[in-house]
Design a protein around this motif. Structure first.
Motif, mmCIF file in Angstrom:
data_model
loop_
_atom_site.group_PDB
_atom_site.id
_atom_site.type_symbol
_atom_site.label_atom_id
_atom_site.label_comp_id
_atom_site.label_asym_id
_atom_site.label_seq_id
_atom_site.Cartn_x
_atom_site.Cartn_y
_atom_site.Cartn_z
ATOM 1 N N ALA A 1 -21.402 -82.382 28.239
ATOM 2 C CA ALA A 1 -20.651 -83.033 27.161
ATOM 3 C C ALA A 1 -21.014 -82.474 25.795
ATOM 4 O O ALA A 1 -20.135 -82.177 24.978
ATOM 5 C CB ALA A 1 -20.894 -84.549 27.193
ATOM 6 N N ILE A 2 -22.300 -82.322 25.541
ATOM 7 C CA ILE A 2 -22.711 -81.817 24.224
ATOM 8 C C ILE A 2 -22.292 -80.360 24.049
ATOM 9 O O ILE A 2 -21.830 -79.959 22.985
ATOM 10 C CB ILE A 2 -24.219 -82.024 23.965
ATOM 11 N N ALA A 3 -22.402 -79.574 25.128
ATOM 12 C CA ALA A 3 -21.993 -78.166 25.060
ATOM 13 C C ALA A 3 -20.488 -78.053 24.825
ATOM 14 O O ALA A 3 -20.041 -77.295 23.945
ATOM 15 C CB ALA A 3 -22.394 -77.440 26.344
ATOM 16 N N ASP A 4 -19.704 -78.795 25.604
ATOM 17 C CA ASP A 4 -18.248 -78.738 25.459
ATOM 18 C C ASP A 4 -17.802 -79.121 24.055
ATOM 19 O O ASP A 4 -16.937 -78.466 23.469
ATOM 20 C CB ASP A 4 -17.569 -79.671 26.467
ATOM 21 N N GLN A 5 -18.391 -80.173 23.520
ATOM 22 C CA GLN A 5 -17.988 -80.649 22.189
ATOM 23 C C GLN A 5 -18.352 -79.631 21.112
ATOM 24 O O GLN A 5 -17.569 -79.389 20.199
ATOM 25 C CB GLN A 5 -18.610 -82.006 21.899
ATOM 26 N N ALA A 6 -19.535 -79.041 21.217
ATOM 27 C CA ALA A 6 -19.934 -78.017 20.242
ATOM 28 C C ALA A 6 -18.997 -76.818 20.327
ATOM 29 O O ALA A 6 -18.542 -76.305 19.293
ATOM 30 C CB ALA A 6 -21.380 -77.611 20.476
ATOM 31 N N LEU A 7 -18.696 -76.382 21.529
ATOM 32 C CA LEU A 7 -17.799 -75.231 21.706
ATOM 33 C C LEU A 7 -16.405 -75.541 21.178
ATOM 34 O O LEU A 7 -15.767 -74.685 20.545
ATOM 35 C CB LEU A 7 -17.746 -74.824 23.177
ATOM 36 N N LEU A 8 -15.924 -76.754 21.426
ATOM 37 C CA LEU A 8 -14.607 -77.179 20.948
ATOM 38 C C LEU A 8 -14.505 -77.063 19.429
ATOM 39 O O LEU A 8 -13.441 -76.790 18.887
ATOM 40 C CB LEU A 8 -14.350 -78.629 21.388
ATOM 41 N N HIS A 9 -15.634 -77.239 18.745
ATOM 42 C CA HIS A 9 -15.655 -77.188 17.282
ATOM 43 C C HIS A 9 -16.226 -75.874 16.757
ATOM 44 O O HIS A 9 -16.711 -75.815 15.630
ATOM 45 C CB HIS A 9 -16.421 -78.398 16.731
ATOM 46 N N GLY A 10 -16.154 -74.830 17.574
ATOM 47 C CA GLY A 10 -16.546 -73.501 17.135
ATOM 48 C C GLY A 10 -18.041 -73.252 17.097
ATOM 49 O O GLY A 10 -18.494 -72.306 16.448
ATOM 50 N N GLY A 11 -18.814 -74.083 17.782
ATOM 51 C CA GLY A 11 -20.271 -73.950 17.761
ATOM 52 C C GLY A 11 -20.795 -72.849 18.668
ATOM 53 O O GLY A 11 -20.085 -72.341 19.543
ATOM 54 N N ARG A 12 -22.026 -72.525 18.441
ATOM 55 C CA ARG A 12 -22.771 -71.530 19.221
ATOM 56 C C ARG A 12 -23.627 -72.296 20.227
ATOM 57 O O ARG A 12 -24.427 -73.145 19.835
ATOM 58 C CB ARG A 12 -23.651 -70.733 18.253
ATOM 59 N N VAL A 13 -23.456 -71.998 21.525
ATOM 60 C CA VAL A 13 -24.184 -72.723 22.563
ATOM 61 C C VAL A 13 -24.798 -71.711 23.527
ATOM 62 O O VAL A 13 -24.090 -70.897 24.124
ATOM 63 C CB VAL A 13 -23.271 -73.698 23.331
ATOM 64 N N ILE A 14 -26.111 -71.799 23.676
ATOM 65 C CA ILE A 14 -26.869 -70.896 24.531
ATOM 66 C C ILE A 14 -27.453 -71.709 25.683
ATOM 67 O O ILE A 14 -28.159 -72.691 25.454
ATOM 68 C CB ILE A 14 -28.007 -70.218 23.744
#
Length: 190
Positions: A47-60
């Motif tokens: 959930a946290i990864a998907d939401q960050a990615l949805l808003h243009g975030g960087r997720v490793i």
């Protein structure tokens, strides 16, 4: 800047846990703060990864080979590292992060949190270690820290490592107090 997130591979029974995980993912992305996490696409982790990615975030993502079979690896991350063990996963997450946040989770979350807390306690790093106490999830643990202090098993300066947040604003306030560069990006989320 990157923050390691420790959280459950389950969503928990109360919908507030997933709601707050998503809120944090969105706000970190908007503040241009990268997320380093366990690499799964399920539970609070997904959930946290998907939401960050949805808003243009960087997720490793950092995922041990043996968990790749059980916890489905997230296929749309900015980067994913498949590592040989849990120990390597925790070390890689620690190396890539400027701060650490534990959301609700199970024994794995507590293991990751306590290892990074202990590293701060023995002087291996001075980065913020935050418990995100959503819906009082960590109330009993916070009381136990007081018991450890009262009974002489930790000293006051070690107890001060415990930083508790009950909102995303609290998290940004803690980060801002510890990192000058966060002051600038935290203001973007307001």
């Amino acid at each position: 800047m990157n923050i390691s997130i420790y959280c459950g591979s389950q969503t928990g029974k109360n919908p507030v846990y997933i709601e707050k995980a998503k809120e944090l993912g969105e706000q970190l992305a908007k503040a241009e703060i990268g997320i380093v996490y366990g690499g799964s696409n399920i539970g609070l982790m997904g959930a946290i990864a998907d939401q960050a990615l949805l808003h243009g975030g960087r997720v490793i993502g950092i995922m041990p080979e043996h968990l790749q079979k059980r916890e489905v690896a997230h296929l749309h991350l900015t980067e994913i590292y498949i590592v040989d063990s849990m120990h390597t996963r925790k070390a890689k997450m620690a190396d890539l992060a400027d701060a650490y946040i534990a959301l609700p989770g199970g024994c794995g979350t507590l293991d990751e949190y306590f290892e990074i807390f202990t590293w701060a306690q023995i002087g291996l790093h001075t980065k913020p270690v935050i418990l995100y106490n959503i819906n009082g999830f960590y109330d009993a643990l916070i009381l136990h820290f007081e018991k450890m202090l009262d009974d002489g098993f930790i000293r006051e300066e070690q107890r001060s490592i415990l930083q508790v947040a009950t909102s995303v604003d609290d998290i940004f306030n803690i980060l801002s107090a510890n990192h000058d560069e966060i002051i600038k990006v935290a203001n973007l989320t307001k």
